[in-house]
Design a protein around this motif. Sequence first.
Motif, PDB file in Angstrom:
ATOM      1  N   TYR A  16      45.016  40.643  26.902  1.00  0.00           N
ATOM      2  CA  TYR A  16      43.725  40.141  27.364  1.00  0.00           C
ATOM      3  C   TYR A  16      42.838  41.298  27.818  1.00  0.00           C
ATOM      4  O   TYR A  16      41.653  41.366  27.475  1.00  0.00           O
ATOM      5  CB  TYR A  16      43.963  39.144  28.498  1.00  0.00           C
ATOM      6  CG  TYR A  16      42.729  38.492  29.032  1.00  0.00           C
ATOM      7  CD1 TYR A  16      41.975  37.634  28.248  1.00  0.00           C
ATOM      8  CD2 TYR A  16      42.322  38.716  30.347  1.00  0.00           C
ATOM      9  CE1 TYR A  16      40.842  37.023  28.745  1.00  0.00           C
ATOM     10  CE2 TYR A  16      41.198  38.105  30.851  1.00  0.00           C
ATOM     11  CZ  TYR A  16      40.451  37.259  30.040  1.00  0.00           C
ATOM     12  OH  TYR A  16      39.327  36.659  30.534  1.00  0.00           O
ATOM     13  N   GLU A  17      43.416  42.221  28.563  1.00  0.00           N
ATOM     14  CA  GLU A  17      42.659  43.386  29.017  1.00  0.00           C
ATOM     15  C   GLU A  17      42.157  44.204  27.824  1.00  0.00           C
ATOM     16  O   GLU A  17      41.004  44.641  27.797  1.00  0.00           O
ATOM     17  CB  GLU A  17      43.559  44.251  29.899  1.00  0.00           C
ATOM     18  CG  GLU A  17      42.907  45.481  30.460  1.00  0.00           C
ATOM     19  CD  GLU A  17      43.883  46.263  31.312  1.00  0.00           C
ATOM     20  OE1 GLU A  17      44.083  47.458  31.002  1.00  0.00           O
ATOM     21  OE2 GLU A  17      44.430  45.684  32.270  1.00  0.00           O
ATOM     22  N   ARG A  18      43.010  44.398  26.834  1.00  0.00           N
ATOM     23  CA  ARG A  18      42.606  45.146  25.638  1.00  0.00           C
ATOM     24  C   ARG A  18      41.495  44.440  24.881  1.00  0.00           C
ATOM     25  O   ARG A  18      40.555  45.080  24.403  1.00  0.00           O
ATOM     26  CB  ARG A  18      43.794  45.315  24.693  1.00  0.00           C
ATOM     27  CG  ARG A  18      44.714  46.409  25.055  1.00  0.00           C
ATOM     28  CD  ARG A  18      45.849  46.401  24.070  1.00  0.00           C
ATOM     29  NE  ARG A  18      46.222  47.751  23.717  1.00  0.00           N
ATOM     30  CZ  ARG A  18      47.027  48.050  22.730  1.00  0.00           C
ATOM     31  NH1 ARG A  18      47.532  47.089  21.980  1.00  0.00           N
ATOM     32  NH2 ARG A  18      47.324  49.290  22.469  1.00  0.00           N
ATOM     33  N   GLU A  19      41.589  43.137  24.745  1.00  0.00           N
ATOM     34  CA  GLU A  19      40.543  42.391  24.046  1.00  0.00           C
ATOM     35  C   GLU A  19      39.205  42.541  24.761  1.00  0.00           C
ATOM     36  O   GLU A  19      38.172  42.712  24.114  1.00  0.00           O
ATOM     37  CB  GLU A  19      40.918  40.912  23.933  1.00  0.00           C
ATOM     38  CG  GLU A  19      41.969  40.617  22.900  1.00  0.00           C
ATOM     39  CD  GLU A  19      41.504  40.913  21.494  1.00  0.00           C
ATOM     40  OE1 GLU A  19      40.454  40.386  21.069  1.00  0.00           O
ATOM     41  OE2 GLU A  19      42.193  41.681  20.813  1.00  0.00           O
ATOM     42  N   LEU A  20      39.219  42.460  26.079  1.00  0.00           N
ATOM     43  CA  LEU A  20      37.970  42.620  26.818  1.00  0.00           C
ATOM     44  C   LEU A  20      37.422  44.039  26.681  1.00  0.00           C
ATOM     45  O   LEU A  20      36.208  44.237  26.517  1.00  0.00           O
ATOM     46  CB  LEU A  20      38.177  42.269  28.293  1.00  0.00           C
ATOM     47  CG  LEU A  20      38.455  40.801  28.586  1.00  0.00           C
ATOM     48  CD1 LEU A  20      38.645  40.599  30.079  1.00  0.00           C
ATOM     49  CD2 LEU A  20      37.363  39.907  28.051  1.00  0.00           C
ATOM     50  N   LEU A  21      38.298  45.040  26.722  1.00  0.00           N
ATOM     51  CA  LEU A  21      37.846  46.422  26.548  1.00  0.00           C
ATOM     52  C   LEU A  21      37.271  46.643  25.153  1.00  0.00           C
ATOM     53  O   LEU A  21      36.206  47.256  25.006  1.00  0.00           O
ATOM     54  CB  LEU A  21      38.990  47.403  26.805  1.00  0.00           C
ATOM     55  CG  LEU A  21      39.371  47.603  28.262  1.00  0.00           C
ATOM     56  CD1 LEU A  21      40.627  48.464  28.362  1.00  0.00           C
ATOM     57  CD2 LEU A  21      38.241  48.234  29.035  1.00  0.00           C
TER      58      LEU A  21
END
Length: 129
Positions: A16-21
């Motif tokens: 999820y963090e990677r997708e947002l980044l």
Amino acid sequence: MDEQTVIARLGFRKWYERELLFSHVQLVLLVLSLVGLLGALELAGDRHGMARLTPLVCALASGAVGLWALRRYLWRLAHAQQVAAQAVCTACQAWARWDVERESVPAADEAPRMRVRCRGCANVWDIAL
């Protein structure tokens, strides 16, 4: 590598963090393309005849890149939020505290699904990707 494998390997929170980044990288690209578009249009205003063609082509390319970046930004952000909304255990209301139990192979007309199990209460549910 598909999303199910990445989520199973990294865990949902990191995915999820990677997708947002990655989505916000697209937003930065959008801002840079807008700067390029405005700069090319300003340069085209100072020229006449065929000399105006090069800045206009650059403006067109910057606009196309900007539209692509906007589309990718909105898609990635919406997709991450849609998956995150399903990451809540219905039994204990824990968010993103689960392990992938089974990865499914979808039929041609349906979205991929993942069966997950809550770490706290062992509740099982499916998440559509």
